[in-house]
Structure formats: structure tokens, C-alpha cells
Design a protein around this motif. Structure first.
Motif, mmCIF file in Angstrom:
data_model
loop_
_atom_site.group_PDB
_atom_site.id
_atom_site.type_symbol
_atom_site.label_atom_id
_atom_site.label_comp_id
_atom_site.label_asym_id
_atom_site.label_seq_id
_atom_site.Cartn_x
_atom_site.Cartn_y
_atom_site.Cartn_z
ATOM 1 N N UNK A 29 0.843 -1.195 0.000
ATOM 2 C CA UNK A 29 0.000 0.000 0.000
ATOM 3 C C UNK A 29 0.884 1.255 0.000
ATOM 4 N N UNK A 30 1.950 1.237 0.826
ATOM 5 C CA UNK A 30 2.879 2.380 0.883
ATOM 6 C C UNK A 30 3.569 2.595 -0.467
ATOM 7 N N UNK A 31 4.001 1.510 -1.104
ATOM 8 C CA UNK A 31 4.657 1.609 -2.415
ATOM 9 C C UNK A 31 3.727 2.266 -3.427
ATOM 10 N N UNK A 32 2.431 1.914 -3.389
ATOM 11 C CA UNK A 32 1.484 2.514 -4.339
ATOM 12 C C UNK A 32 1.391 4.027 -4.149
ATOM 13 N N UNK A 33 1.508 4.483 -2.910
ATOM 14 C CA UNK A 33 1.498 5.932 -2.641
ATOM 15 C C UNK A 33 2.769 6.588 -3.159
ATOM 16 N N UNK A 34 3.917 5.941 -2.922
ATOM 17 C CA UNK A 34 5.185 6.510 -3.397
ATOM 18 C C UNK A 34 5.253 6.533 -4.926
ATOM 19 N N UNK A 35 4.534 5.621 -5.596
ATOM 20 C CA UNK A 35 4.502 5.608 -7.060
ATOM 21 C C UNK A 35 3.842 6.871 -7.620
ATOM 22 N N UNK A 36 3.036 7.537 -6.789
ATOM 23 C CA UNK A 36 2.351 8.755 -7.239
ATOM 24 C C UNK A 36 3.098 10.033 -6.876
ATOM 25 N N UNK A 37 4.368 9.906 -6.532
ATOM 26 C CA UNK A 37 5.151 11.097 -6.192
ATOM 27 C C UNK A 37 5.676 11.819 -7.435
ATOM 28 N N UNK A 38 5.533 11.203 -8.615
ATOM 29 C CA UNK A 38 6.072 11.799 -9.848
ATOM 30 C C UNK A 38 4.946 12.404 -10.686
ATOM 31 N N UNK A 39 3.980 13.020 -10.044
ATOM 32 C CA UNK A 39 2.850 13.606 -10.755
ATOM 33 C C UNK A 39 3.288 14.760 -11.650
ATOM 34 N N UNK A 40 2.619 14.900 -12.794
ATOM 35 C CA UNK A 40 2.764 16.084 -13.632
ATOM 36 C C UNK A 40 1.433 16.346 -14.317
ATOM 37 N N UNK A 41 1.388 17.379 -15.162
ATOM 38 C CA UNK A 41 0.104 17.774 -15.751
ATOM 39 C C UNK A 41 -0.469 16.723 -16.690
ATOM 40 N N UNK A 73 -0.335 2.182 -10.197
ATOM 41 C CA UNK A 73 -0.400 2.510 -8.762
ATOM 42 C C UNK A 73 -1.710 2.054 -8.110
ATOM 43 N N UNK A 74 -2.825 2.163 -8.830
ATOM 44 C CA UNK A 74 -4.106 1.736 -8.275
ATOM 45 C C UNK A 74 -4.184 0.226 -8.124
ATOM 46 N N UNK A 75 -3.635 -0.512 -9.077
ATOM 47 C CA UNK A 75 -3.600 -1.971 -8.964
ATOM 48 C C UNK A 75 -2.750 -2.391 -7.761
ATOM 49 N N UNK A 76 -1.573 -1.762 -7.618
ATOM 50 C CA UNK A 76 -0.692 -2.072 -6.483
ATOM 51 C C UNK A 76 -1.393 -1.748 -5.162
ATOM 52 N N UNK A 77 -2.064 -0.595 -5.116
ATOM 53 C CA UNK A 77 -2.813 -0.221 -3.905
ATOM 54 C C UNK A 77 -3.895 -1.245 -3.593
ATOM 55 N N UNK A 78 -4.594 -1.723 -4.615
ATOM 56 C CA UNK A 78 -5.642 -2.718 -4.412
ATOM 57 C C UNK A 78 -5.075 -3.996 -3.799
#
Length: 519
Positions: free
Chosen positions: A346-358, A368-373
């Protein structure tokens, strides 16, 4: 008798457990499904802004107050009678919510809906722990995990679909069909037992009053604090003092009352105390992420509620496949290993979203959503099982109320914390970026000149007006970048919270994976 020496579980018992789990699922679902449709509800009843959030707050206040009350009241009125009445009331108030025409009416009905619906969460847990033999607890708790983790994940998807296709009242009406089945299953399967009205004379009424006032004040502070600038608002300051004094007095009182409303001494047991704290942190991350992702998609990507729901569905749908497999894993692996692994994933899925852009929208969020699931599916069942290790059947009701209240409280604090954290980080990034876009910088002057030419050729022939539009456009770009960076920081914070929860798993005592023989 089975191989473990336990009597076989009858179909009637499984029907009862299934009915109870549907109730818990709907009670949790109603939080996120309403949040996803809140702008449409506000428009439908003619309100909006800060006051519209009370549609959600009222439900949460009712729910969080009644959860710890449920064990006591179910003994007074009997579990069967108390649960059936509250299921019927939940369905009744759901139908009325769909008919509401004003904000005040909706707030009252949502509070009553939450007060009735909150009963179904701890009682589903209690029914699993008391009606199923110990060897079947992992199966029952896997069903409960669906209500605790799948419902918040799938809520925005269901809310968006029904709101966009049928109108906002249907997010309340959809409770009625499964509700009728649930009511029938519980009516058929719950054993009759005598009422104990004599318990009312010995009730912890001071504790009930302190807890109700304290939790209502705390929930209001958490929901309205960021809107009202937290302690810059006299209203929030006063409510915070009320919450601190009443909840502090409640905790002290519970340790000196012969028959306390909430048996806080249970937290002194290593597995239950640490498991409940882990459940609090899981609730923090679970509800905060369920709030954060739709907000990110709406604000930065311009998604409507149905489009956001389609993206978020991938945090929920895989759980339906994975959660039923968890009891099999619990027979082969240490429950602590499963809990720790789930939290880390679950933590890894959150860290995967640290590279957000427009350009980071639906396709980029898929993995990331699959990993979170996967992480959410693994964690809840073994966490519940290992926390309840050593809890006697007569203590199950009180333990259930405390365990589930702490997850909901973690969710309330998590959502409030992530709102505030986002606001502060967005302001921070804006303050950092703005000096680098100074008019003294050649790159900035060149960019403004290009934009000025663009606007002059697109409806703003006056150079001064075109330059004004160019400066606004640069400001919007800075704001958009700061917003995206703020969301990325929020995902990082949730990852850190989950790492802290995972670190606590090492302190838990090992228990029999299936629960057999563990007393």
C-alpha cells in the motif's frame, strides 16, 4: 463435528453473517458514495460552499458516536432486535435523504442515517466473532475486509455512475434493494434473546454523554478546521477545547467506572492495542487516499465524477478477487507477515504517485491503483484476526466497537490532515516557484513575449491587454504546478504513515493463523 472439534457451520449461520456484512458494506459505502456526489447534491437542494460539507459531516458524526455505544445498546435491547430496528431505520432514512429539499432537512436525515448505519459495522464484526467457530474467523473477517477496504475504494465509482446517469437521489435509493435482502437474512438467522432493560439503570451515562459531545465536537473540528483556518477561527478553538476536555474526562472516567461504556483496558493487551493503533493508521491512509485521488483528478485533470470513478475502480475491483484468497494465505503464512506485506505494498502505491505532472491522469494511475488494491486486499483480514487474539467471546462486542471506531476516527483525522497538508504544501511550492519566474529573468520575459503575441493573434489586439493576459497565464501555470506538487507531497505523506504502521507489526505477538487453538 469438524476436524477441529467444532460444530459445523449451518447455512442459516452463513446467511446471517452474509446479511450482517451487507449492512456493514452499505454503512461504509455511504461515506464515499456521498462525497463523490456532493456537488450534485448541493445543487439539487440549493446550497453549496462550506455548508454543503455538513451533508457528509452529519453522517460521520452519527456513525462515530454510535459505534462505541453499540455493544451496550445491543445487550439492552438484544442484538437481534437492536440490529433489525436499526437496519429498518437506515433504509427509511436513506429513502428520505433522496427526497430532501433543503440543507437543514438533509443534515438531520444524514445524521439519523449515520446513527442507524453505524450500528451495522461493529455488529457485523461481533456476529463473525461470536456466531462462527474460531477456525472460520478468517473467512468471516475476509468478508469484513471487503466492507472496510473495498467499500471506500469503490464508493466514488458507484457514486459517479449513479449521479451522472440517474441523478443524485439514487445514491440513497440503491441502499433499498440490498437492504431488503439484508433485513430478510437477519430476521431469518439471528437468534432471539431476552432484553435486559435492567442494564439501563447501571449504564455509564456520564461516559455516554462525555463521549457523544467529545466525538461530535472532534468530528466537526476535523471536517471544518481547514475551511475555517483552524485555530484562526474562534469557533474551531472553542470546539477543540470542548473536544479535549470531554474526551480527556471520558478516558479518565472509563478507567474508574465499574461497568465502563468502552473497556479501554483492552488496549493494554499487546496485540489488541497495537492492532487497534495499526487499524487507526490504516484508516488514516485508506480514507485520506480515497479523498485525495478524486480531488486530484477533478482539480488537475478536469475529470467529472464518473470519469474519476472509472479510474478509481481499479483500486477496488481487484480486491474482490484477492480478498477471498487471504484466508488460504493465513493458513500457510504468519499473519504478521501478511499485515506487514500489505502495508508495505500500500505504501509503495502511494510513493509511485510522487512523480505527478500535468499529464499524469487515468492511464498513468492504472498501475499505482492496482498495487494499492493488492496491498489493501492483503492487510485487513489478518490485522483483524491478530488484533482479536486473546479476546474472549464476552469481550468481542466491546472490542469490536473500539476497533472499528478507531479506524473511522483515523479516517476522519487522515482526511482532515491531508486537506491541511495539501493547502500548506501548495502554498510552499507556490512561494518557492514564484521568485524563479521573476520579470528580471530573461526566460520569463521571453515566455511573456511569446504569450503576448499569442493573445494578440487570438482576440486581444491591444498589446497592454495581451500582456495582462500573458501575466495571468503564467500565474495560472505556477498555481497549477504548485497544486500538482502539493498532491505529490500528500501521497508521500500517506506512504510514510503506512511505513510507520508496518514497523509496528514487528511488535505483535504471533498467533495461530487460522485462529484455532488461540485463546
Amino acid at each position: 463435528m469438524s476436524e477441529t472439534g467444532e460444530p459445523p457451520v449451518t447455512l442459516k449461520t452463513w446467511i446471517t453473517v452474509g446479511g450482517a456484512l451487507i449492512g456493514a458494506f452499505m454503512a461504509v459505502l455511504n461515506i464515499q458514495i456521498t462525497n463523490a456526489s456532493l456537488p450534485y447534491i448541493e445543487g439539487g437542494i440549493g446550497t453549496g460552499g462550506v455548508y454543503g460539507t455538513w451533508i457528509s459531516t452529519a453522517y460521520l458524526i452519527g456513525e462515530i458516536i454510535v459505534i462505541p455505544l453499540t455493544d451496550f445498546l445491543s445487550r439492552v435491547f438484544s442484538l437481534r432486535r437492536y440490529l433489525l430496528i436499526n437496519v429498518a431505520l437506515f433504509l427509511f432514512f436513506s429513502a428520505l435523504c433522496g427526497q430532501a429539499t433543503s440543507l437543514s432537512e438533509m443534515i438531520v436525515l444524514r445524521a439519523l442515517q449515520g446513527f442507524a448505519g453505524g450500528v451495522m459495522i461493529p455488529l457485523a464484526f461481533t456476529i463473525i466473532m461470536t456466531m462462527l467457530p474460531r477456525s472460520k474467523h478468517p473467512i468471516g473477517l475476509a468478508g469484513f475486509a471487503v466492507t472496510a477496504t473495498f467499500a471506500p475504494a469503490i464508493g466514488p465509482t458507484i457514486g459517479g455512475y449513479f449521479t451522472d446517469n440517474y441523478g443524485w437521489p439514487w445514491i440513497f435509493y440503491i441502499n433499498l434493494v440490498p437492504g431488503v435482502f439484508m433485513l430478510s437474512a437477519l430476521w431469518y438467522g439471528l437468534p432471539k434473546s431476552a432484553t435486559q432493560f435492567g442494564l439501563l439503570r447501571h449504564g455509564d451515562w456520564r461516559g455516554i454523554a462525555l463521549m457523544a459531545v467529545g466525538l461530535a465536537a472532534l468530528q466537526t473540528v476535523l471536517d471544518d478546521g481547514n475551511v475555517d483556518d483552524w485555530f484562526g477561527s474562534p469557533f474551531i478553538v472553542k470546539l477543540s477545547l470542548v473536544a479535549a476536555v470531554t474526551l480527556g474526562a471520558f478516558v479518565v472516567l472509563e478507567f474508574f467506572t465499574p461497568q465502563p461504556l468502552v473497556n479501554l483496558r483492552l488496549l493494554g493487551r499487546r496485540n489488541f492495542g497495537l492492532g487497534t493503533l495499526g487499524n487507526f493508521l490504516l484508516g488514516f491512509a485508506l480514507y485520506a487516499s480515497a479523498y485525495l485521488l478524486p480531488q486530484y483528478l477533478a482539480v488537475t485533470q478536469g475529470f467529472d465524477s464518473e470519469q474519476a470513478g472509472e479510474v478509481i475502480a481499479w483500486t477496488g475491483l481487484p480486491q474482490l478477487v484477492l480478498i477471498p484468497l487471504v484466508p488460504l494465505l493465513m493458513k500457510r503464512l504468519d499473519a504478521r507477515l501478511l499485515v506487514g506485506t500489505g502495508l508495505l505494498i500500500f505504501a509503495v502505491s502511494c510513493f509511485m504517485n510522487m512523480t505527478l505532472d500535468q499529464n499524469y491522469g487515468g492511464p498513468q494511475l492504472f498501475w499505482p491503483n492496482i498495487v494499492r488494491a493488492i496491498g489493501q486486499a492483503i492487510v485487513m483480514t489478518p490485522l483483524s484476526a491478530i488484533a482479536m487474539l486473546g479476546i474472549a467471546p464476552q469481550e468481542a462486542g466491546g472490542a469490536s466497537g473500539l476497533f472499528n471506531m478507531m479506524r473511522n476516527l483515523g479516517g476522519a483525522i487522515g482526511t482532515a490532515a491531508i486537506e491541511t497538508f495539501f493547502t500548506k504544501r501548495e502554498q510552499f511550492h507556490s512561494a518557492i516557484i514564484t521568485p524563479d519566474v521573476s520579470l528580471l529573468q530573461p526566460a520569463t520575459r521571453s515566455r511573456l513575449a511569446d504569450l503576448q503575441q499569442y493573445f494578440m493573434s487570438h482576440g486581444f489586439p491591444d498589446p497592454a491587454s495581451a500582456m495582462h493576459r500573458a501575466i495571468i497565464a503564467v500565474g495560472d501555470t505556477i498555481q497549477a504546478q504548485a497544486t500538482i506538487m502539493g498532491y505529490a507531497d500528500c501521497f508521500a505523506l500517506l506512504g510514510v504513515v503506512l511505513l510507520l504502521a508496518a514497523a509496528m507489526v514487528a511488535l505483535l505477538k504471533k498467533g495461530a493463523a487460522s485462529g484455532a487453538g488461540a485463546h
